[in-house]
Scaffold this active site. Structure first.
Site, PDB file in Angstrom:
ATOM      1  N   ASP A  34       0.745  -1.141   0.102  1.00 57.97           N
ATOM      2  CA  ASP A  34      -0.073   0.124  -0.025  1.00 57.97           C
ATOM      3  C   ASP A  34       0.819   1.150  -0.033  1.00 57.97           C
ATOM      4  O   ASP A  34       2.143   1.311   0.151  1.00 57.97           O
ATOM      5  CB  ASP A  34      -0.841  -0.010   1.268  1.00 57.97           C
ATOM      6  CG  ASP A  34      -2.106  -0.791   1.226  1.00 57.97           C
ATOM      7  OD1 ASP A  34      -2.168  -1.422   0.000  1.00 57.97           O
ATOM      8  OD2 ASP A  34      -2.924  -1.160   1.905  1.00 57.97           O
ATOM      9  N   LYS A  56      -3.494   3.568  -2.754  1.00 60.16           N
ATOM     10  CA  LYS A  56      -4.853   4.524  -2.626  1.00 60.16           C
ATOM     11  C   LYS A  56      -4.525   5.825  -2.189  1.00 60.16           C
ATOM     12  O   LYS A  56      -4.188   6.175  -1.201  1.00 60.16           O
ATOM     13  CB  LYS A  56      -6.141   3.964  -1.982  1.00 60.16           C
ATOM     14  CG  LYS A  56      -6.228   2.448  -2.549  1.00 60.16           C
ATOM     15  CD  LYS A  56      -7.630   1.746  -1.693  1.00 60.16           C
ATOM     16  CE  LYS A  56      -7.806   0.610  -1.929  1.00 60.16           C
ATOM     17  NZ  LYS A  56      -6.989  -0.489  -1.345  1.00 60.16           N
ATOM     18  N   MET A 170      -8.203   9.185   8.921  1.00 51.75           N
ATOM     19  CA  MET A 170      -8.790   9.746   7.865  1.00 51.75           C
ATOM     20  C   MET A 170      -9.713  10.849   7.976  1.00 51.75           C
ATOM     21  O   MET A 170     -10.805  10.833   7.005  1.00 51.75           O
ATOM     22  CB  MET A 170      -9.239   8.388   6.801  1.00 51.75           C
ATOM     23  CG  MET A 170      -8.335   7.553   6.755  1.00 51.75           C
ATOM     24  SD  MET A 170      -8.949   5.804   6.203  1.00 51.75           S
ATOM     25  CE  MET A 170     -10.245   5.335   7.580  1.00 51.75           C
TER      26      MET A 170
END
Length: 259
Positions: A34, A56, A170
């Protein structure tokens, strides 16, 4: 049949990966990694290992989850050892459970290798303990990212009134909404808040304020993702026990003196 290891790479500091996690990197034939992992970890892979980027960004996916699932199954069925390397812990907002479900559906052997999550590590490196005998007897890990088109399912009243320390992942883009919801549901506007950018790395930067002031402070500081939001009285302890950024500052000063 091969095997898949769902591995937590830790919060950023390369030294914080587990011994087992490092071994899974060293023994893998294929590594799917990732965006938020420390790329230095890939140097421990075998020279012949296939390294596949699955990163991502907010509002942009280099590889969609279905494609990642497909690769896990594909390479395992080829008899290869596959390491799925994720930032933090694979089961904390890492979609590790979804990947595990896919592996079960296809009869693929797998193991989960837990990792140190940023919700604990980033505050620790900023001098903020998530629990404290006098200040915090409860701690919650919360997503600050609301999926587009989905209603907000977060129990704000419970978080505002029932949990001492919140670690919110996030959430930078939704920071005004988060602060508003906590205040509206009973949390004092004077509650201390910290944002820790790139926690546990050399780029770590921490800003503090309150639920009433942190939005403006973050705007002025231009803090972006990835950042951990910490809400609670424990943030006050940073002034006394911060160590990581202070150590880096002292090291920089010594370098300047030696030049």
């Amino acid at each position: 049949m091969g095997k898949v290891y769902l591995v937590g790479a830790g919060p950023g500091d390369v030294d914080l990966i587990t011994v087992k996690g490092l071994r899974c990197i060293q023994e893998a034939d294929v590594i799917l990694y990732d965006r938020l992992i420390n790329k230095e970890l890939l140097s421990y892979a075998k020279p012949e290992a296939d390294l596949i980027y699955c990163g991502k960004l907010p509002n942009y996916h280099a590889m969609i989850q279905e494609t990642i699932n497909h690769f896990l199954v594909k390479y395992a069925k080829q008899g290869k050892i596959v390491t799925r390397l994720k930032g933090g812990d694979p089961f904390i907002f890492g979609r590790g459970a979804e990947e595990a479900e896919t592996l079960v559906d296809h009869g693929i052997p797998f193991e989960v290798v837990p990792g140190i999550t940023a919700g604990i590590a980033a505050p620790a490196y900023a001098g903020i303990p998530v629990t404290h005998r006098e200040l915090s007897s409860s701690f919650a890990i919360v997503t600050g990212h609301m999926r587009a088109g989905k209603s907000d399912s977060i129990h704000w009243e419970s978080l505002a009134k029932g949990i001492d320390t919140l670690a919110i992942y996030m959430g930078v883009g939704n920071l005004p909404y988060i602060c508003e919801q906590l205040i509206n549901h009973g949390r004092a506007a004077s509650t201390p808040v910290a944002l820790i950018h790139w926690g546990t790395t050399e780029e770590q930067q921490t800003v503090t304020g309150t639920l009433a002031t942190i939005v403006d402070i973050v705007k002025k500081s231009d803090i972006k993702n990835p950042s951990m939001i910490v809400v609670g009285e424990v943030v006050k302890l940073r002034d006394k026990i911060q160590w990581f950024e202070q150590n880096n500052l002292n090291a920089d000063m010594l370098k300047e003196l030696s030049i």
